[in-house]
Structures are given as C-alpha cells and as structure tokens.
Write a protein that holds these residues in place. Structure first.
Motif, PDB file in Angstrom:
ATOM      1  N   MET A   1      59.100  -4.424  17.154  1.00  0.00           N
ATOM      2  CA  MET A   1      58.313  -5.666  17.259  1.00  0.00           C
ATOM      3  C   MET A   1      57.431  -5.607  18.507  1.00  0.00           C
ATOM      4  O   MET A   1      57.887  -5.267  19.597  1.00  0.00           O
ATOM      5  N   ALA A   2      56.146  -5.958  18.350  1.00  0.00           N
ATOM      6  CA  ALA A   2      55.208  -5.916  19.469  1.00  0.00           C
ATOM      7  C   ALA A   2      55.531  -7.003  20.492  1.00  0.00           C
ATOM      8  O   ALA A   2      55.929  -8.111  20.122  1.00  0.00           O
ATOM      9  N   ASP A   3      55.382  -6.660  21.796  1.00  0.00           N
ATOM     10  CA  ASP A   3      55.590  -7.694  22.804  1.00  0.00           C
ATOM     11  C   ASP A   3      54.322  -8.540  22.915  1.00  0.00           C
ATOM     12  O   ASP A   3      53.315  -8.286  22.253  1.00  0.00           O
ATOM     13  N   ILE A   4      54.353  -9.553  23.783  1.00  0.00           N
ATOM     14  CA  ILE A   4      53.265 -10.520  23.862  1.00  0.00           C
ATOM     15  C   ILE A   4      51.933  -9.871  24.231  1.00  0.00           C
ATOM     16  O   ILE A   4      50.878 -10.236  23.708  1.00  0.00           O
ATOM     17  N   TYR A   5      51.965  -8.862  25.116  1.00  0.00           N
ATOM     18  CA  TYR A   5      50.716  -8.226  25.540  1.00  0.00           C
ATOM     19  C   TYR A   5      50.124  -7.367  24.426  1.00  0.00           C
ATOM     20  O   TYR A   5      48.910  -7.363  24.207  1.00  0.00           O
ATOM     21  N   ASP A   6      50.990  -6.633  23.701  1.00  0.00           N
ATOM     22  CA  ASP A   6      50.512  -5.856  22.557  1.00  0.00           C
ATOM     23  C   ASP A   6      49.955  -6.782  21.484  1.00  0.00           C
ATOM     24  O   ASP A   6      48.921  -6.498  20.871  1.00  0.00           O
ATOM     25  N   TRP A   7      50.639  -7.892  21.267  1.00  0.00           N
ATOM     26  CA  TRP A   7      50.239  -8.834  20.226  1.00  0.00           C
ATOM     27  C   TRP A   7      48.859  -9.427  20.507  1.00  0.00           C
ATOM     28  O   TRP A   7      48.036  -9.578  19.611  1.00  0.00           O
ATOM     29  N   ILE A   8      48.615  -9.729  21.797  1.00  0.00           N
ATOM     30  CA  ILE A   8      47.320 -10.306  22.179  1.00  0.00           C
ATOM     31  C   ILE A   8      46.256  -9.223  22.349  1.00  0.00           C
ATOM     32  O   ILE A   8      45.061  -9.482  22.217  1.00  0.00           O
ATOM     33  N   GLY A   9      46.687  -7.994  22.610  1.00  0.00           N
ATOM     34  CA  GLY A   9      45.754  -6.900  22.790  1.00  0.00           C
ATOM     35  C   GLY A   9      45.398  -6.626  24.229  1.00  0.00           C
ATOM     36  O   GLY A   9      44.249  -6.297  24.550  1.00  0.00           O
ATOM     37  N   ILE A  10      46.392  -6.761  25.133  1.00  0.00           N
ATOM     38  CA  ILE A  10      46.193  -6.531  26.563  1.00  0.00           C
ATOM     39  C   ILE A  10      46.984  -5.293  26.986  1.00  0.00           C
ATOM     40  O   ILE A  10      48.161  -5.156  26.650  1.00  0.00           O
ATOM     41  N   THR A  11      46.331  -4.394  27.727  1.00  0.00           N
ATOM     42  CA  THR A  11      46.989  -3.184  28.209  1.00  0.00           C
ATOM     43  C   THR A  11      47.788  -3.491  29.471  1.00  0.00           C
ATOM     44  O   THR A  11      47.272  -4.092  30.407  1.00  0.00           O
ATOM     45  N   LYS A  12      49.040  -3.063  29.484  1.00  0.00           N
ATOM     46  CA  LYS A  12      49.871  -3.267  30.661  1.00  0.00           C
ATOM     47  C   LYS A  12      49.498  -2.277  31.767  1.00  0.00           C
ATOM     48  O   LYS A  12      49.000  -1.189  31.487  1.00  0.00           O
ATOM     49  N   ILE A  13      49.767  -2.678  33.010  1.00  0.00           N
ATOM     50  CA  ILE A  13      49.297  -1.956  34.195  1.00  0.00           C
ATOM     51  C   ILE A  13      50.478  -1.343  34.939  1.00  0.00           C
ATOM     52  O   ILE A  13      51.550  -1.951  35.044  1.00  0.00           O
ATOM     53  N   ILE A  14      50.275  -0.145  35.481  1.00  0.00           N
ATOM     54  CA  ILE A  14      51.195   0.402  36.473  1.00  0.00           C
ATOM     55  C   ILE A  14      50.699  -0.081  37.824  1.00  0.00           C
ATOM     56  O   ILE A  14      49.579   0.222  38.234  1.00  0.00           O
ATOM     57  N   ASN A  15      51.533  -0.834  38.511  1.00  0.00           N
ATOM     58  CA  ASN A  15      51.118  -1.525  39.737  1.00  0.00           C
ATOM     59  C   ASN A  15      51.474  -0.709  40.974  1.00  0.00           C
ATOM     60  O   ASN A  15      52.601  -0.737  41.454  1.00  0.00           O
ATOM     61  N   ALA A  16      50.477   0.008  41.501  1.00  0.00           N
ATOM     62  CA  ALA A  16      50.636   0.729  42.772  1.00  0.00           C
ATOM     63  C   ALA A  16      49.861   0.038  43.878  1.00  0.00           C
ATOM     64  O   ALA A  16      49.514   0.644  44.889  1.00  0.00           O
ATOM     65  N   CYS A  17      49.571  -1.253  43.664  1.00  0.00           N
ATOM     66  CA  CYS A  17      48.843  -2.086  44.644  1.00  0.00           C
ATOM     67  C   CYS A  17      49.790  -2.922  45.494  1.00  0.00           C
ATOM     68  O   CYS A  17      49.662  -2.983  46.707  1.00  0.00           O
ATOM     69  N   GLY A  18      50.696  -3.607  44.818  1.00  0.00           N
ATOM     70  CA  GLY A  18      51.566  -4.555  45.512  1.00  0.00           C
ATOM     71  C   GLY A  18      51.565  -5.888  44.802  1.00  0.00           C
ATOM     72  O   GLY A  18      51.088  -6.019  43.672  1.00  0.00           O
ATOM     73  N   THR A  19      52.060  -6.912  45.465  1.00  0.00           N
ATOM     74  CA  THR A  19      52.264  -8.221  44.848  1.00  0.00           C
ATOM     75  C   THR A  19      50.996  -9.068  44.895  1.00  0.00           C
ATOM     76  O   THR A  19      50.955 -10.119  45.532  1.00  0.00           O
ATOM     77  N   ILE A  20      49.962  -8.611  44.213  1.00  0.00           N
ATOM     78  CA  ILE A  20      48.679  -9.319  44.261  1.00  0.00           C
ATOM     79  C   ILE A  20      48.505 -10.194  43.021  1.00  0.00           C
ATOM     80  O   ILE A  20      48.932  -9.839  41.920  1.00  0.00           O
ATOM     81  N   THR A  21      47.868 -11.327  43.212  1.00  0.00           N
ATOM     82  CA  THR A  21      47.759 -12.335  42.169  1.00  0.00           C
ATOM     83  C   THR A  21      46.994 -11.839  40.954  1.00  0.00           C
ATOM     84  O   THR A  21      47.377 -12.141  39.818  1.00  0.00           O
ATOM     85  N   ARG A  22      45.927 -11.084  41.158  1.00  0.00           N
ATOM     86  CA  ARG A  22      45.056 -10.759  40.026  1.00  0.00           C
ATOM     87  C   ARG A  22      45.713  -9.844  38.993  1.00  0.00           C
ATOM     88  O   ARG A  22      45.189  -9.697  37.880  1.00  0.00           O
ATOM     89  N   ILE A  23      46.856  -9.227  39.339  1.00  0.00           N
ATOM     90  CA  ILE A  23      47.574  -8.464  38.317  1.00  0.00           C
ATOM     91  C   ILE A  23      48.995  -8.988  38.112  1.00  0.00           C
ATOM     92  O   ILE A  23      49.853  -8.287  37.594  1.00  0.00           O
ATOM     93  N   GLY A  24      49.239 -10.228  38.527  1.00  0.00           N
ATOM     94  CA  GLY A  24      50.477 -10.882  38.143  1.00  0.00           C
ATOM     95  C   GLY A  24      51.529 -11.065  39.199  1.00  0.00           C
ATOM     96  O   GLY A  24      52.651 -11.488  38.893  1.00  0.00           O
ATOM     97  N   GLY A  25      51.228 -10.752  40.466  1.00  0.00           N
ATOM     98  CA  GLY A  25      52.193 -11.012  41.532  1.00  0.00           C
ATOM     99  C   GLY A  25      53.332 -10.020  41.542  1.00  0.00           C
ATOM    100  O   GLY A  25      53.177  -8.887  41.978  1.00  0.00           O
ATOM    101  N   SER A  26      54.495 -10.429  41.062  1.00  0.00           N
ATOM    102  CA  SER A  26      55.660  -9.547  41.038  1.00  0.00           C
ATOM    103  C   SER A  26      56.454  -9.813  39.769  1.00  0.00           C
ATOM    104  O   SER A  26      56.164 -10.733  39.013  1.00  0.00           O
ATOM    105  N   LYS A  27      57.476  -8.992  39.539  1.00  0.00           N
ATOM    106  CA  LYS A  27      58.359  -9.184  38.393  1.00  0.00           C
ATOM    107  C   LYS A  27      59.572 -10.001  38.820  1.00  0.00           C
ATOM    108  O   LYS A  27      60.143  -9.763  39.881  1.00  0.00           O
ATOM    109  N   MET A  28      59.960 -10.939  37.969  1.00  0.00           N
ATOM    110  CA  MET A  28      61.107 -11.787  38.278  1.00  0.00           C
ATOM    111  C   MET A  28      62.397 -11.143  37.781  1.00  0.00           C
ATOM    112  O   MET A  28      62.421 -10.482  36.748  1.00  0.00           O
ATOM    113  N   ALA A  29      63.481 -11.381  38.525  1.00  0.00           N
ATOM    114  CA  ALA A  29      64.793 -10.890  38.133  1.00  0.00           C
ATOM    115  C   ALA A  29      65.294 -11.664  36.913  1.00  0.00           C
ATOM    116  O   ALA A  29      64.871 -12.793  36.649  1.00  0.00           O
TER     117      ALA A  29
END
Length: 366
Positions: free
Chosen positions: A1-29
């Motif tokens: 089953m496709a996740d929400i990003y695949d379903w909408i058609g958005i490519t997920k990012i490998i974050n080597a920037c840090g906790t920046i807002t424009r790519i989603g901040g951070s991942k929650m536990a």
C-alpha cells in the motif's frame, strides 16, 4: 500500500541539512505520535490543557514558567505582545494597533533576521541599535525611552561582529525594567541552552518544538518569568488576541509535552558519539577521492544552528559546491553550502541513509 507521499506524488528527501522547516523539521518519536493520537480522541478545556501543559514543561526544564505556541515565530509575536500589554485585557484586544502602548522592540543591527518580521505582526516597531560591525552599550542606553517595550536578542548572532554579550545588555535593561526576549529557536543541543539565557538575564526565551526537541513541527515554547508567561498565555489562542490566528491544538500540545519529556532524558554524550561516528564514516569514505578536499568541522556562519553538532565539509575541485548540490537531486539529498564547501549535517540522517549519501557523492565525483 502506498504511503501518503507516494499517494500524493511527492518524493521523500534524505535530510543531510538538519532540522529546517522547509523540509519538515524533524521526525517525531513513536511515543510523541501516540500522545497526539490519544489527544485527538477526546474533548478537553483547551484553556486548562494549554496552561497545565505549560506547567508540566516548566517543571521538566526546571524553569519558572512556560507557554506552548504554534512554532518559534509565533513565540516571537506572542512574546512581544506579552511585553507590550503585560496581560492588560484592553491592550490585548487593541493589538496590533499600539496607540498609547509602549511598542518599540530594540535590537542590535547585527541581529536583524528574516524571522523578526514576527515582532511587527504583534504591532511592535523594530528600532535598530548600532551598525552591522559595531555597537556600544552607551548606544543601548540612549535608545531606551518611554516607548521601549522589550529588547530582542538573537542567540544565533551572539558571536557575530557587532554583537554584545547578553549579560552586558542585561545590566542596562535591568536598570530601566526592560525585559529581554531571546530567540533561541535552533540552539539545542546543548541542553543547558534552555536555561543559559535565562541565567544571563533574559526574561523570556523562545525555542522551537519541532527541531531537536523533535515535537510537532508546528510547536514552539516560550520559557521564562511567570508574570510575562501569564501575559503570553493571555495573548495566545484560544483567547481573542493576536495569538488567535496562531492556534495551538490539543494534539500539538500533547505532542510537545511528550517530546520534552523524552528530550530531557536523552543521553547527549551518546548522541554526540553517534553524530561523530557518522561524520567520521563519511570523511573516511570520501577522502580517498582524487581532487576532493574533505574535512570535519563546525559551522561558522551565523544562523546555521545548532553549531555544536560536527559537520562534514567537502570542496570539489572539478566543480563548485553549488553544482554538486544541484546534482544530488536523484536520489533527493538535501545539504547545506558554506562559502565554497558542501556541508553535510548528521543530525537527521538515519544509519542506512549515510551509505546512500556516500554512494551518491562518490558516483557524482568520480
């Protein structure tokens, strides 16, 4: 089953920037997500839930009081409103119109940032002090008047030329009973930054909830003096105030409380070892490539936070760092640029993503 990003058609990012807002901040536990899900399943009095949750966070951090906001930028606006109104109900409703209300927010010219627009959202008027490269305590003394509501200090700029130590500024503002508000949105780790600025004289300190605390991206915290925190709450949603449009819902409140609970228990000696190991792995893997200079270091540019986390700095000789970054779009890897070097931040990388970053860079450079 496709996740929400695949379903909408958005490519997920490998974050080597840090906790920046424009790519989603951070991942929650998982525990944070569970708390938010639990909160979503019931109705509560939001006034009471917001206030009691702030008390719990203040207890966890060991500070006098806390107010939860819908992000650090909202925290700036609400802190300014708090300093201007001091909780006065008529003044709260009057904002952002400030006739008859002290409304100047003093700040060093070298501390001007794009985020300080949030001061003006509250109705405050920014008054710059000094020059980009030079300022004196006397200039601060001369700027204080009956119109002064607060002094706004940007922690990320405290080391730049044209800045002054917060403790020195406090000696002036204290005599004139002017509260200092510190923007420390991205200043974690180290964890002692939570209280450091309060100890140096800040009345209020603003921290992002969606960065290293790893709460909801739309969460923030104001920590500090009880009287001004109470005024912050009075200027916040669900009250009819400038904070009404900066709504903090029950799910976000529950999420940030659980995130802070986890954050204060985190072993940052072990966390730093993990970041160091990732940096060492990347440096050792990329160093053998001819025509490339790779080093371990720390960011020097103001505003690249948190500065305590080690980074990988890579300078390609066959192309510019900017060209290399643009080529790292398949797979989508986000990095930073400092001067002529590509900068990799290990803060948000998963262990399996480190290998992808190394492979992608080697393929491009070779």
């Amino acid at each position: 089953m496709a996740d929400i990003y695949d379903w909408i058609g958005i490519t997920k990012i490998i974050n080597a920037c840090g906790t920046i807002t424009r790519i989603g901040g951070s991942k929650m536990a998982a525990e944070v997500l569970a708390a938010m899900n639990e909160a979503a399943g019931a109705f509560v009095d939001i006034h009471k839930f917001h206030a009691k949750s702030g008390e719990r966070i203040a207890e966890l951090f060991g500070v006098e009081a806390a107010c939860i906001t819908s992000g650090a930028s909202a925290g700036i606006a609400i802190s300014a409103a708090s300093c201007m109104t001091r909780g006065d109900a008529e003044k709260i409703i009057q904002l952002p119109e400030t006739t008859g209300i002290p409304d100047e927010a003093l700040m060093l010219k070298s501390h001007r940032i794009l985020y300080d627009q949030a001061l003006r959202v509250s109705g405050a008027k920014v008054r710059e002090i000094g020059e980009i490269s030079k300022v004196s305590i006397l200039q601060i003394e001369e700027a204080i008047s009956d119109h002064t509501a607060l002094f706004f200090y940007v922690a990320a700029a405290e080391q730049v030329e044209g800045s002054l130590p917060l403790a020195d500024i406090f000696r002036v503002t204290r005599r004139n009973q002017i509260p200092i508000v510190v923007d420390a949105a991205g200043e974690l780790p180290p964890i002692n930054n939570v209280t450091k600025y309060l100890e140096q004289g800040a009345y209020l300190v603003i921290i992002s909830g969606g960065k290293e605390i790893r709460g909801p991206q739309s969460s923030g915290l104001i920590l500090g003096k009880r009287d001004l925190i109470e005024a912050c709450i009075a200027n916040s949603s669900p009250n009819f105030s400038i904070g009404r449009s900066m709504k903090t819902d029950k799910e976000t409140i529950a999420g940030i409380v659980k995130a802070v609970e986890l954050f204060v228990k985190k072993d940052y000696v072990q966390e730093m070892r993990r970041w160091e190991a990732r940096v060492s792995n990347i440096v050792e893997s990329l160093s053998p490539i001819r025509g490339t200079h790779v080093r371990r270091g720390f960011p020097k540019a103001p505003g690249v936070q948190p500065a305590d986390i080690p980074r990988v700095f890579l300078r390609p000789t066959g192309s510019s760092a900017q060209e290399l970054r643009l080529m790292m779009l398949e797979p989508v890897i986000y990095t930073n640029i400092q001067e002529d070097e590509l900068v990799i931040n290990p803060q948000c990388l998963e262990d399996d993503e480190v290998a992808h970053v190394i492979e992608a860079i080697i393929a491009l450079l070779e």
